[in-house]
Design an enzyme around this catalytic site. Structure first.
Site, PDB file in Angstrom:
ATOM      1  N   LYS A  13       0.828  -1.210   0.000  1.00  0.00           N
ATOM      2  CA  LYS A  13       0.000   0.000   0.000  1.00  0.00           C
ATOM      3  C   LYS A  13       0.866   1.265   0.000  1.00  0.00           C
ATOM      4  CE  LYS A  13      -2.310  -0.929   3.824  1.00  0.00           C
ATOM      5  NZ  LYS A  13      -1.659  -2.190   4.246  1.00  0.00           N
ATOM      6  N   ARG A  88      -9.769   0.529   9.234  1.00  0.00           N
ATOM      7  CA  ARG A  88      -9.298  -0.832   9.480  1.00  0.00           C
ATOM      8  C   ARG A  88     -10.343  -1.669  10.200  1.00  0.00           C
ATOM      9  NH1 ARG A  88      -3.315   0.125   9.484  1.00  0.00           N
ATOM     10  NH2 ARG A  88      -2.223  -1.831   9.817  1.00  0.00           N
ATOM     11  N   ARG A 127      11.689  -6.132   5.127  1.00  0.00           N
ATOM     12  CA  ARG A 127      11.382  -4.741   4.764  1.00  0.00           C
ATOM     13  C   ARG A 127      12.289  -3.769   5.532  1.00  0.00           C
ATOM     14  NH1 ARG A 127       5.340  -2.300   5.217  1.00  0.00           N
ATOM     15  NH2 ARG A 127       5.603  -2.641   7.459  1.00  0.00           N
ATOM     16  N   ARG A 155      11.353  -1.727  10.970  1.00  0.00           N
ATOM     17  CA  ARG A 155      10.301  -1.348  11.907  1.00  0.00           C
ATOM     18  C   ARG A 155      10.240  -2.343  13.060  1.00  0.00           C
ATOM     19  NH1 ARG A 155       4.810   0.056   8.694  1.00  0.00           N
ATOM     20  NH2 ARG A 155       3.975  -1.163  10.425  1.00  0.00           N
ATOM     21  N   ARG A 166      -0.412  -9.448  13.195  1.00  0.00           N
ATOM     22  CA  ARG A 166      -1.001  -8.372  12.390  1.00  0.00           C
ATOM     23  C   ARG A 166      -1.826  -8.956  11.243  1.00  0.00           C
ATOM     24  NH1 ARG A 166       4.380  -5.676  10.994  1.00  0.00           N
ATOM     25  NH2 ARG A 166       3.254  -4.207   9.696  1.00  0.00           N
TER      26      ARG A 166
HETATM   27  P1  AMP Z   1       0.707   0.214   9.556  1.00  0.00           P
HETATM   28  O1  AMP Z   1       1.874   1.123   9.397  1.00  0.00           O
HETATM   29  O2  AMP Z   1      -0.492   0.644   8.741  1.00  0.00           O
HETATM   30  O3  AMP Z   1       1.055  -1.236   9.339  1.00  0.00           O
HETATM   31  O4  AMP Z   1       0.237   0.360  11.084  1.00  0.00           O
HETATM   32  C1  AMP Z   1       1.094   0.007  12.150  1.00  0.00           C
HETATM   33  C2  AMP Z   1       0.275  -0.175  13.418  1.00  0.00           C
HETATM   34  O5  AMP Z   1      -0.384   1.058  13.761  1.00  0.00           O
HETATM   35  C3  AMP Z   1      -0.852  -1.199  13.328  1.00  0.00           C
HETATM   36  O6  AMP Z   1      -0.394  -2.537  13.555  1.00  0.00           O
HETATM   37  C4  AMP Z   1      -1.785  -0.720  14.447  1.00  0.00           C
HETATM   38  O7  AMP Z   1      -1.265  -1.050  15.736  1.00  0.00           O
HETATM   39  C5  AMP Z   1      -1.675   0.794  14.315  1.00  0.00           C
HETATM   40  N1  AMP Z   1      -2.690   1.327  13.366  1.00  0.00           N
HETATM   41  C6  AMP Z   1      -2.457   1.942  12.178  1.00  0.00           C
HETATM   42  N2  AMP Z   1      -3.601   2.298  11.595  1.00  0.00           N
HETATM   43  C7  AMP Z   1      -4.606   1.904  12.423  1.00  0.00           C
HETATM   44  C8  AMP Z   1      -6.021   1.968  12.371  1.00  0.00           C
HETATM   45  N3  AMP Z   1      -6.669   2.521  11.331  1.00  0.00           N
HETATM   46  N4  AMP Z   1      -6.719   1.454  13.421  1.00  0.00           N
HETATM   47  C9  AMP Z   1      -6.108   0.909  14.482  1.00  0.00           C
HETATM   48  N5  AMP Z   1      -4.770   0.795  14.586  1.00  0.00           N
HETATM   49  C10 AMP Z   1      -4.012   1.290  13.571  1.00  0.00           C
END
Ligand code: AMP
Length: 209
Positions: A13, A88, A127, A155, A166
Site C-alpha cells: 500500500k 481498518r 522490509r 520497523r 497483524r
Molecule cells: P501500519 O503502518 O499501517 O502497518 O500500522 C502500524 C500499526 O499502527 C498497526 O499494527 C496498528 O497497531 C496501528 N494502526 C495503524 N492504523 C490503524 C487503524 N486505522 N486502526 C487501528 N490501529 C491502527
C-alpha cells in the site's frame, strides 16, 4: 480523488501510495505513519499507540476516529486524499463515511491489494525503510539507501510473531471491509504479488475508471 487503500500489512500500500501522490498531488494519510511520528516525538498519542503497535494489535477505534476526523477537516484534503491503513474496522469505515458526508465528500474508489500471507511474512521480515528519505526497500539493499545514503531501518513490528498477529488481526477485523466497499460499488481488487510497475498500472487504471 478520494482513495482508500485496503490490503494486509506488507501488501504494498505504501509503495503504491507514493505513486498515487506523484500522479494526483493529494496528501497521503497513513495512520501508521502518524502513530510512528507521534511515538518518535514522545507525545501522549504516540505512547498510547505504542502499547498496541508493539503487539500488532489495533489502536482503539475512538482514538483513531478522532484523529482522522481532525486530519480530514484540514484544508489540504479538500482536493482529495489517499488513505493508507485507515479504515481498518467496520466502525472506522462508518465513521469515515459520516465525517466525509458532513462536508459533502465521498470515497471514489477502494483498492484492495491482495498478496498471499506467506509472501507477506517474507516481505515484511526483510522490509527496510530509509531513515532519511523514507523510501521503502528490502534488506537485500544492505544497510544504506542507494538513493540518498541514509540508514536503512527495520520497523519494530516487522518481526515474525508480530507480523503473524497483524495478519490475523487483518483477516478478522479489516478484511470484512472488502464486502463493505463492494456493497457500495467502490471496490477494485488488485493482485499485489506482481512487480511494482504491473501493480501500479492496475492501480492507475482503477483510479481512472
Ligand atoms: P501500519 O503502518 O499501517 O502497518 O500500522 C502500524 C500499526 O499502527 C498497526 O499494527 C496498528 O497497531 C496501528 N494502526 C495503524 N492504523 C490503524 C487503524 N486505522 N486502526 C487501528 N490501529 C491502527
Amino acid at each position: 480523488m478520494n482513495i482508500v487503500l485496503l490490503g494486509a500489512p506488507g501488501a504494498g500500500k505504501g509503495t503504491q501510495a507514493a505513486r498515487l501522490i506523484e500522479e494526483y498531488h493529494v496528501p497521503h494519510i497513513s495512520t501508521g505513519d502518524i502513530f510512528r511520528a507521534a511515538l518518535s516525538e514522545g507525545t501522549p498519542l504516540g505512547l498510547e499507540a505504542k502499547k498496541y503497535m508493539d503487539a500488532g494489535e489495533l489502536v482503539p477505534d475512538q482514538l483513531v476516529i478522532d484523529l482522522m476526523d481532525e486530519r480530514l477537516s484540514q484544508a489540504d484534503t479538500a482536493p482529495g486524499f489517499i488513505l493508507d491503513g485507515f479504515p481498518r474496522t467496520a466502525a472506522q469505515a462508518v465513521a469515515l463515511d459520516e465525517a466525509l458526508g458532513a462536508s459533502d465528500r465521498v470515497i471514489d474508489v477502494a483498492l484492495s491489494i491482495d498478496v498471499d500471507p506467506e509472501v507477506i511474512v517474507k516481505r515484511l521480515s526483510s522490509r527496510r525503510t530509509c531513515a532519511s528519505c523514507g523510501r521503502i526497500t528490502s534488506a537485500d539493499e544492505g544497510t544504506s539507501c542507494k538513493e540518498c545514503g541514509g540508514a536503512l531501518e527495520q520497523r519494530a513490528d516487522d518481526n515474525e510473531s508480530t507480523i503473524r498477529n497483524r495478519l490475523s488481526v487483518y483477516e478478522e477485523q479489516t478484511a470484512p471491509l472488502i464486502n463493505y466497499y463492494q456493497g457500495k460499488g467502490l471496490l477494485v481488487e488488485i493482485d499485489g504479488d506482481r512487480p511494482v510497475e504491473t501493480v501500479w498500472a492496475d492501480v492507475k487504471a482503477a483510479c481512472e475508471r
